[in-house]
Write a protein that holds these residues in place. Structure first.
Motif, PDB file in Angstrom:
ATOM      1  N   SER A 277       0.899  -1.275  -0.038  1.00 48.24           N
ATOM      2  CA  SER A 277      -0.019  -0.009  -0.038  1.00 48.24           C
ATOM      3  C   SER A 277       0.797   1.349   0.022  1.00 48.24           C
ATOM      4  N   VAL A 278       0.308   2.440  -0.284  1.00 46.69           N
ATOM      5  CA  VAL A 278       0.870   3.624  -0.386  1.00 46.69           C
ATOM      6  C   VAL A 278       0.100   4.898   0.008  1.00 46.69           C
ATOM      7  N   ASN A 279       0.643   5.593   0.791  1.00 47.50           N
ATOM      8  CA  ASN A 279      -0.303   6.529   1.354  1.00 47.50           C
ATOM      9  C   ASN A 279      -0.608   7.735   0.565  1.00 47.50           C
ATOM     10  N   SER A 280      -1.655   8.797   0.938  1.00 47.60           N
ATOM     11  CA  SER A 280      -2.050   9.945   0.345  1.00 47.60           C
ATOM     12  C   SER A 280      -1.025  10.469  -0.757  1.00 47.60           C
ATOM     13  N   ASP A 281       0.369  10.869  -0.162  1.00 48.08           N
ATOM     14  CA  ASP A 281       1.150  11.500  -1.196  1.00 48.08           C
ATOM     15  C   ASP A 281       2.249  10.936  -1.913  1.00 48.08           C
ATOM     16  N   GLY A 282       2.186   9.614  -1.356  1.00 45.85           N
ATOM     17  CA  GLY A 282       3.049   8.500  -2.094  1.00 45.85           C
ATOM     18  C   GLY A 282       4.429   8.408  -1.174  1.00 45.85           C
ATOM     19  N   SER A 283       4.558   9.223  -0.100  1.00 48.42           N
ATOM     20  CA  SER A 283       5.746   9.293   0.620  1.00 48.42           C
ATOM     21  C   SER A 283       5.998   8.067   1.515  1.00 48.42           C
ATOM     22  N   ASN A 284       4.943   7.313   1.727  1.00 44.80           N
ATOM     23  CA  ASN A 284       5.045   6.190   2.568  1.00 44.80           C
ATOM     24  C   ASN A 284       4.612   4.731   1.883  1.00 44.80           C
ATOM     25  N   THR A 285       5.237   3.908   1.873  1.00 45.36           N
ATOM     26  CA  THR A 285       4.960   2.751   1.356  1.00 45.36           C
ATOM     27  C   THR A 285       5.176   1.438   2.521  1.00 45.36           C
ATOM     28  N   HIS A 286       3.983   0.669   2.118  1.00 46.17           N
ATOM     29  CA  HIS A 286       4.148  -0.639   2.966  1.00 46.17           C
ATOM     30  C   HIS A 286       4.096  -1.764   2.249  1.00 46.17           C
ATOM     31  N   TYR A 287       5.126  -3.036   2.545  1.00 44.85           N
ATOM     32  CA  TYR A 287       5.007  -3.906   1.858  1.00 44.85           C
ATOM     33  C   TYR A 287       5.029  -5.388   2.770  1.00 44.85           C
ATOM     34  N   GLU A 288       4.136  -6.397   2.605  1.00 44.26           N
ATOM     35  CA  GLU A 288       4.234  -7.349   3.110  1.00 44.26           C
ATOM     36  C   GLU A 288       5.623  -8.064   3.186  1.00 44.26           C
ATOM     37  N   ASP A 289       6.066  -8.934   4.133  1.00 41.29           N
ATOM     38  CA  ASP A 289       7.399  -9.405   4.160  1.00 41.29           C
ATOM     39  C   ASP A 289       7.455 -10.265   2.755  1.00 41.29           C
TER      40      ASP A 289
ATOM     41  N   VAL B  94       6.937 -10.133  -0.165  1.00 43.62           N
ATOM     42  CA  VAL B  94       7.055  -9.462  -1.456  1.00 43.62           C
ATOM     43  C   VAL B  94       8.101  -8.314  -1.495  1.00 43.62           C
ATOM     44  N   LYS B  95       8.747  -7.903  -0.205  1.00 46.53           N
ATOM     45  CA  LYS B  95       9.593  -7.204   0.065  1.00 46.53           C
ATOM     46  C   LYS B  95      10.888  -7.511  -0.787  1.00 46.53           C
ATOM     47  N   GLY B  96      11.549  -6.276  -1.480  1.00 44.23           N
ATOM     48  CA  GLY B  96      12.682  -6.548  -2.366  1.00 44.23           C
ATOM     49  C   GLY B  96      12.176  -7.007  -3.755  1.00 44.23           C
ATOM     50  N   ARG B  97      10.991  -7.393  -3.925  1.00 40.73           N
ATOM     51  CA  ARG B  97      10.583  -7.982  -5.245  1.00 40.73           C
ATOM     52  C   ARG B  97       9.583  -7.049  -5.979  1.00 40.73           C
TER      53      ARG B  97
ATOM     54  N   THR C 299      -4.128   6.729 -10.374  1.00 44.21           N
ATOM     55  CA  THR C 299      -3.624   5.329 -10.689  1.00 44.21           C
ATOM     56  C   THR C 299      -2.662   5.142  -9.724  1.00 44.21           C
ATOM     57  N   VAL C 300      -2.569   3.522  -9.363  1.00 42.03           N
ATOM     58  CA  VAL C 300      -1.654   3.006  -8.579  1.00 42.03           C
ATOM     59  C   VAL C 300      -0.980   1.822  -9.337  1.00 42.03           C
ATOM     60  N   ASP C 301       0.195   1.477  -9.413  1.00 46.15           N
ATOM     61  CA  ASP C 301       0.738   0.488 -10.128  1.00 46.15           C
ATOM     62  C   ASP C 301       1.603  -0.510  -9.158  1.00 46.15           C
ATOM     63  N   LEU C 302       1.680  -1.619  -9.614  1.00 47.82           N
ATOM     64  CA  LEU C 302       2.576  -2.474  -8.992  1.00 47.82           C
ATOM     65  C   LEU C 302       3.549  -3.177  -9.467  1.00 47.82           C
ATOM     66  N   GLN C 303       4.716  -2.891  -9.593  1.00 51.63           N
ATOM     67  CA  GLN C 303       5.759  -3.735 -10.383  1.00 51.63           C
ATOM     68  C   GLN C 303       6.144  -4.869  -9.579  1.00 51.63           C
ATOM     69  N   MET C 304       5.931  -6.221 -10.225  1.00 49.47           N
ATOM     70  CA  MET C 304       6.258  -7.321  -9.616  1.00 49.47           C
ATOM     71  C   MET C 304       7.504  -7.982 -10.210  1.00 49.47           C
ATOM     72  N   ASN C 305       8.544  -8.066  -9.571  1.00 49.17           N
ATOM     73  CA  ASN C 305       9.678  -8.992 -10.068  1.00 49.17           C
ATOM     74  C   ASN C 305      10.073 -10.072  -9.423  1.00 49.17           C
ATOM     75  N   SER C 306      10.941 -11.037 -10.244  1.00 46.25           N
ATOM     76  CA  SER C 306      11.221 -12.347  -9.542  1.00 46.25           C
ATOM     77  C   SER C 306       9.868 -13.184  -8.911  1.00 46.25           C
ATOM     78  N   LEU C 307       9.159 -13.299  -9.782  1.00 49.84           N
ATOM     79  CA  LEU C 307       7.893 -13.788  -9.410  1.00 49.84           C
ATOM     80  C   LEU C 307       8.291 -15.318  -9.078  1.00 49.84           C
ATOM     81  N   LYS C 308       7.154 -15.664  -8.279  1.00 50.88           N
ATOM     82  CA  LYS C 308       7.238 -17.273  -7.832  1.00 50.88           C
ATOM     83  C   LYS C 308       5.970 -17.757  -8.018  1.00 50.88           C
TER      84      LYS C 308
END
Length: 117
Positions: A50-62, A64-67, A78-87
């Motif tokens: 998730s990302v907060n109102s001005d984009g300054s703060n993001t949260h990732y579940e463990d 997906v962190k780093g990916r 709009t909100v995008d999700l770039q997903m790398n190293s997919l499993k």
């Protein structure tokens, strides 16, 4: 009427990448957070990022962190999700959630992501 539409899902090999996009229309209120959730077959829906109102703060579940990387464009709603190293375990229906500052929740229909091993 608010509409939330996701796109970008598909089939990808393990180790590959996908970019999901979520576009909201009919927005006449202030948006608080925007985020992505997912639901795999037989499992409960879970928060991904998730990302907060001005984009300054993001949260990732463990898991997906780093990916994965989330980003938003307030001008376009709009909100995008770039997903790398997919499993293979990333296989799920990915849904976009928009939360207004008054606490209203708006969900998209979801987009299927399938990661083949």
């Amino acid at each position: 009427q608010v509409q939330v539409v996701e796109s970008g899902g598909g089939l990808v090999q393990a180790g590959g990448s996908l970019r999901l996009s979520c576009a909201a229309s009919g927005i006449t209120f202030s948006i608080n957070s925007m985020g992505w959730h997912r639901q795999a077959p037989g499992k409960q829906r879970e928060l991904v990022a998730s990302v907060n109102s001005d984009g300054s703060n993001t949260h990732y579940e463990d898991f997906v962190k780093g990916r994965f990387a989330i980003s938003r464009d307030n001008a376009k709603n709009t909100v995008d999700l770039q997903m790398n190293s997919l499993k293979p375990e990333d296989t799920a229906v990915y849904s976009c959630l928009i939360i207004s500052k008054s606490g209203q929740h708006y969900w998209g229909q979801g987009t299927q992501v399938t990661v083949a091993s």
